[in-house]
Design a protein around this motif. Structure first.
Motif, PDB file in Angstrom:
ATOM      1  N   LYS A 117      30.061  21.390  -9.792  1.00 41.83           N
ATOM      2  CA  LYS A 117      29.333  21.774 -11.005  1.00 41.83           C
ATOM      3  C   LYS A 117      30.331  22.012 -12.141  1.00 41.83           C
ATOM      4  O   LYS A 117      31.425  22.535 -11.939  1.00 41.83           O
ATOM      5  CB  LYS A 117      28.555  23.060 -10.723  1.00 41.83           C
ATOM      6  CG  LYS A 117      27.867  23.663 -11.930  1.00 41.83           C
ATOM      7  CD  LYS A 117      27.194  24.970 -11.547  1.00 41.83           C
ATOM      8  CE  LYS A 117      26.586  25.641 -12.772  1.00 41.83           C
ATOM      9  NZ  LYS A 117      25.943  26.937 -12.410  1.00 41.83           N
ATOM     10  N   ASP A 118      29.939  21.600 -13.344  1.00 40.79           N
ATOM     11  CA  ASP A 118      30.775  21.824 -14.539  1.00 40.79           C
ATOM     12  C   ASP A 118      32.162  21.196 -14.418  1.00 40.79           C
ATOM     13  O   ASP A 118      33.156  21.766 -14.866  1.00 40.79           O
ATOM     14  CB  ASP A 118      30.935  23.321 -14.842  1.00 40.79           C
ATOM     15  CG  ASP A 118      29.624  23.987 -15.253  1.00 40.79           C
ATOM     16  OD1 ASP A 118      28.615  23.276 -15.390  1.00 40.79           O
ATOM     17  OD2 ASP A 118      29.619  25.212 -15.438  1.00 40.79           O
ATOM     18  N   ALA A 119      32.263  20.033 -13.814  1.00 43.64           N
ATOM     19  CA  ALA A 119      33.559  19.355 -13.709  1.00 43.64           C
ATOM     20  C   ALA A 119      33.963  18.765 -15.053  1.00 43.64           C
ATOM     21  O   ALA A 119      33.117  18.349 -15.853  1.00 43.64           O
ATOM     22  CB  ALA A 119      33.482  18.243 -12.671  1.00 43.64           C
ATOM     23  N   PHE A 120      35.251  18.739 -15.312  1.00 44.66           N
ATOM     24  CA  PHE A 120      35.849  18.082 -16.481  1.00 44.66           C
ATOM     25  C   PHE A 120      35.357  18.657 -17.811  1.00 44.66           C
ATOM     26  O   PHE A 120      35.240  17.948 -18.798  1.00 44.66           O
ATOM     27  CB  PHE A 120      35.579  16.572 -16.434  1.00 44.66           C
ATOM     28  CG  PHE A 120      36.152  15.879 -15.237  1.00 44.66           C
ATOM     29  CD1 PHE A 120      37.520  15.708 -15.109  1.00 44.66           C
ATOM     30  CD2 PHE A 120      35.322  15.409 -14.216  1.00 44.66           C
ATOM     31  CE1 PHE A 120      38.059  15.066 -13.990  1.00 44.66           C
ATOM     32  CE2 PHE A 120      35.847  14.771 -13.110  1.00 44.66           C
ATOM     33  CZ  PHE A 120      37.217  14.605 -12.987  1.00 44.66           C
ATOM     34  N   TRP A 121      35.123  19.952 -17.882  1.00 35.91           N
ATOM     35  CA  TRP A 121      34.747  20.583 -19.151  1.00 35.91           C
ATOM     36  C   TRP A 121      35.963  20.701 -20.063  1.00 35.91           C
ATOM     37  O   TRP A 121      37.055  21.101 -19.635  1.00 35.91           O
ATOM     38  CB  TRP A 121      34.170  21.984 -18.903  1.00 35.91           C
ATOM     39  CG  TRP A 121      32.680  21.965 -18.685  1.00 35.91           C
ATOM     40  CD1 TRP A 121      31.987  21.227 -17.770  1.00 35.91           C
ATOM     41  CD2 TRP A 121      31.697  22.729 -19.399  1.00 35.91           C
ATOM     42  NE1 TRP A 121      30.642  21.489 -17.860  1.00 35.91           N
ATOM     43  CE2 TRP A 121      30.438  22.411 -18.853  1.00 35.91           C
ATOM     44  CE3 TRP A 121      31.769  23.665 -20.433  1.00 35.91           C
ATOM     45  CZ2 TRP A 121      29.255  22.973 -19.314  1.00 35.91           C
ATOM     46  CZ3 TRP A 121      30.587  24.233 -20.890  1.00 35.91           C
ATOM     47  CH2 TRP A 121      29.341  23.898 -20.345  1.00 35.91           C
ATOM     48  N   ASN A 122      35.746  20.351 -21.315  1.00 34.28           N
ATOM     49  CA  ASN A 122      36.769  20.510 -22.356  1.00 34.28           C
ATOM     50  C   ASN A 122      38.076  19.795 -21.998  1.00 34.28           C
ATOM     51  O   ASN A 122      39.161  20.226 -22.368  1.00 34.28           O
ATOM     52  CB  ASN A 122      37.042  21.997 -22.636  1.00 34.28           C
ATOM     53  CG  ASN A 122      37.771  22.212 -23.953  1.00 34.28           C
ATOM     54  OD1 ASN A 122      37.454  21.585 -24.962  1.00 34.28           O
ATOM     55  ND2 ASN A 122      38.761  23.083 -23.957  1.00 34.28           N
ATOM     56  N   THR A 123      37.973  18.694 -21.279  1.00 35.56           N
ATOM     57  CA  THR A 123      39.152  17.913 -20.930  1.00 35.56           C
ATOM     58  C   THR A 123      39.477  16.912 -22.031  1.00 35.56           C
ATOM     59  O   THR A 123      38.642  16.607 -22.890  1.00 35.56           O
ATOM     60  CB  THR A 123      38.934  17.143 -19.616  1.00 35.56           C
ATOM     61  OG1 THR A 123      37.760  16.323 -19.754  1.00 35.56           O
ATOM     62  CG2 THR A 123      38.766  18.087 -18.454  1.00 35.56           C
ATOM     63  N   GLU A 124      40.691  16.378 -21.984  1.00 40.22           N
ATOM     64  CA  GLU A 124      41.101  15.313 -22.893  1.00 40.22           C
ATOM     65  C   GLU A 124      41.844  14.242 -22.113  1.00 40.22           C
ATOM     66  O   GLU A 124      42.672  14.543 -21.254  1.00 40.22           O
ATOM     67  CB  GLU A 124      42.011  15.850 -24.009  1.00 40.22           C
ATOM     68  CG  GLU A 124      41.297  16.736 -25.023  1.00 40.22           C
ATOM     69  CD  GLU A 124      42.178  17.088 -26.205  1.00 40.22           C
ATOM     70  OE1 GLU A 124      43.181  16.375 -26.440  1.00 40.22           O
ATOM     71  OE2 GLU A 124      41.883  18.083 -26.890  1.00 40.22           O
ATOM     72  N   ASN A 125      41.516  12.988 -22.414  1.00 39.03           N
ATOM     73  CA  ASN A 125      42.234  11.845 -21.856  1.00 39.03           C
ATOM     74  C   ASN A 125      42.180  11.825 -20.329  1.00 39.03           C
ATOM     75  O   ASN A 125      43.196  11.802 -19.636  1.00 39.03           O
ATOM     76  CB  ASN A 125      43.691  11.830 -22.325  1.00 39.03           C
ATOM     77  CG  ASN A 125      43.820  11.850 -23.835  1.00 39.03           C
ATOM     78  OD1 ASN A 125      42.995  11.278 -24.544  1.00 39.03           O
ATOM     79  ND2 ASN A 125      44.839  12.527 -24.332  1.00 39.03           N
ATOM     80  N   VAL A 126      40.959  11.827 -19.809  1.00 35.63           N
ATOM     81  CA  VAL A 126      40.728  11.738 -18.368  1.00 35.63           C
ATOM     82  C   VAL A 126      40.077  10.395 -18.057  1.00 35.63           C
ATOM     83  O   VAL A 126      39.112   9.993 -18.720  1.00 35.63           O
ATOM     84  CB  VAL A 126      39.820  12.882 -17.885  1.00 35.63           C
ATOM     85  CG1 VAL A 126      39.421  12.676 -16.423  1.00 35.63           C
ATOM     86  CG2 VAL A 126      40.504  14.230 -18.061  1.00 35.63           C
ATOM     87  N   THR A 127      40.590   9.709 -17.030  1.00 35.34           N
ATOM     88  CA  THR A 127      39.985   8.461 -16.560  1.00 35.34           C
ATOM     89  C   THR A 127      39.732   8.568 -15.063  1.00 35.34           C
ATOM     90  O   THR A 127      40.634   8.930 -14.299  1.00 35.34           O
ATOM     91  CB  THR A 127      40.893   7.253 -16.844  1.00 35.34           C
ATOM     92  OG1 THR A 127      41.166   7.182 -18.253  1.00 35.34           O
ATOM     93  CG2 THR A 127      40.214   5.962 -16.414  1.00 35.34           C
ATOM     94  N   VAL A 128      38.514   8.242 -14.645  1.00 32.16           N
ATOM     95  CA  VAL A 128      38.125   8.293 -13.237  1.00 32.16           C
ATOM     96  C   VAL A 128      37.674   6.897 -12.812  1.00 32.16           C
ATOM     97  O   VAL A 128      36.764   6.319 -13.415  1.00 32.16           O
ATOM     98  CB  VAL A 128      37.000   9.315 -12.996  1.00 32.16           C
ATOM     99  CG1 VAL A 128      36.679   9.415 -11.507  1.00 32.16           C
ATOM    100  CG2 VAL A 128      37.365  10.682 -13.567  1.00 32.16           C
ATOM    101  N   PHE A 129      38.308   6.347 -11.769  1.00 31.77           N
ATOM    102  CA  PHE A 129      38.000   5.013 -11.264  1.00 31.77           C
ATOM    103  C   PHE A 129      37.361   5.092  -9.877  1.00 31.77           C
ATOM    104  O   PHE A 129      37.801   5.870  -9.021  1.00 31.77           O
ATOM    105  CB  PHE A 129      39.283   4.184 -11.107  1.00 31.77           C
ATOM    106  CG  PHE A 129      40.040   3.884 -12.366  1.00 31.77           C
ATOM    107  CD1 PHE A 129      39.727   2.779 -13.153  1.00 31.77           C
ATOM    108  CD2 PHE A 129      41.089   4.699 -12.756  1.00 31.77           C
ATOM    109  CE1 PHE A 129      40.448   2.497 -14.297  1.00 31.77           C
ATOM    110  CE2 PHE A 129      41.818   4.420 -13.902  1.00 31.77           C
ATOM    111  CZ  PHE A 129      41.494   3.316 -14.678  1.00 31.77           C
TER     112      PHE A 129
END
Length: 287
Positions: free
Chosen positions: A169-181
């Motif tokens: 829950k609430d993953a990757f909040w307020n992140t920058e420059n994230v890539t998920v493959f």
């Protein structure tokens, strides 16, 4: 290199400021800071049951070792740390660690792990009970990870995730420059307030994902049980499935095979600025 083999220690600072040493088949019983302020240490087949074993260390390699629950907050304020084939039951591992490499290891009680860590590589790892993992992380590479725990990756920057399963829950909040493959992400409120989040060939499920996102990119993704998506987000997304509902996207484009409901109400901040294409046909927006 010096050798310490088949010994046991307990108490405080048993091997303080240790240098250029191999630790093998060593048991660290109750106590604090047994290997604090150490450098150039190789650890194998050791057991840790005392608090804060590795603080302020440099160039540490840990193999086939066991951190019991008593070995909490084990590796803080350190750099050049490598861990292979370990079982870690201790909470609050890894804080302010620079250049950390972990491979083939299991962390069944990973609450509050990996805060404020930089230049982190995680390969073939499993984290359970992992609330607030990787908060404030920088320059992170992850491949083949199993993660179960909420609020993961908050405020992280420059992250690549590959071939992983994330239940959070609430993953990757307020992140920058994230890539998920090529990964599965399950959990409500995914990626709110993120910047430059890219999801490539991923399977996404959970309520109200990807709202208030800036420059969101999705390619070849499948969405299941996702409602009220993309509210106030700027985006460029191609979805190879149905979307249950979208609500008031801010700007960009959405392409999907089908969309159950499109909500564009009086709170839409930029009517007409998001091009929506459903099954090859442009949706005529109106409020």
């Amino acid at each position: 290199m010096h050798n310490i083999i088949d010994q046991s220690f307990e108490g405080e600072r048993q091997l303080f400021a240790l240098k250029d040493t191999i630790l093998k088949n060593v048991i660290f019983n109750q106590g604090e800071s047994p290997v604090k302020q150490a450098g150039n240490i190789k650890v194998s087949n050791c057991t840790f049951d005392g608090k804060y074993p590795f603080w302020h260390n440099c160039n540490i390699e840990i193999n086939h070792s066991y951190f019991k629950s008593g070995g909490r907050a084990a590796i803080w304020y350190s750099e050049q740390v490598r861990m292979h084939n370990c079982n870690v039951e201790a909470p609050k591992m890894f804080r302010v660690v620079n250049n950390l490499y972990i491979e083939n290891s299991v962390f069944p009680h990973a609450h509050e792990y990996l805060w404020n860590c930089e230049h982190v590589s995680l390969l073939n790892v499993e984290f359970s009970e992992a609330d607030y993992i990787l908060m404030n992380g920088r320059n992170i590479f992850i491949k083949n990870m199993e993660l179960n725990g909420n609020y993961s990756f908050q405020d992280a920057r420059n992250v690549i995730v590959m071939n992983s399963n994330i239940n959070s829950k609430d993953a990757f909040w307020n992140t920058e420059n994230v890539t998920v493959f090529n990964s599965t992400i399950k959990g409500e409120y995914l990626g709110w307030h993120s910047k430059n989040l890219k999801l490539i060939n991923c399977k996404i499920s959970g309520e109200q994902p990807l709202c208030y996102a800036s420059n969101l990119v999705m390619q070849g993704c499948v969405m299941e049980e996702t409602d009220l998506c993309f509210e106030y987000s700027t985006l460029n997304v191609d979805i190879d499935s149905n979307i249950e509902s979208i609500k008031n996207p801010a700007e960009g484009r959405i392409t999907a095979k089908s969309i159950g409901e499109i909500i564009l109400d009086e709170h839409c901040i930029n009517p007409g600025a998001c091009l929506i294409t459903i099954g090859g046909k442009v949706y005529e927006q109106s409020i």
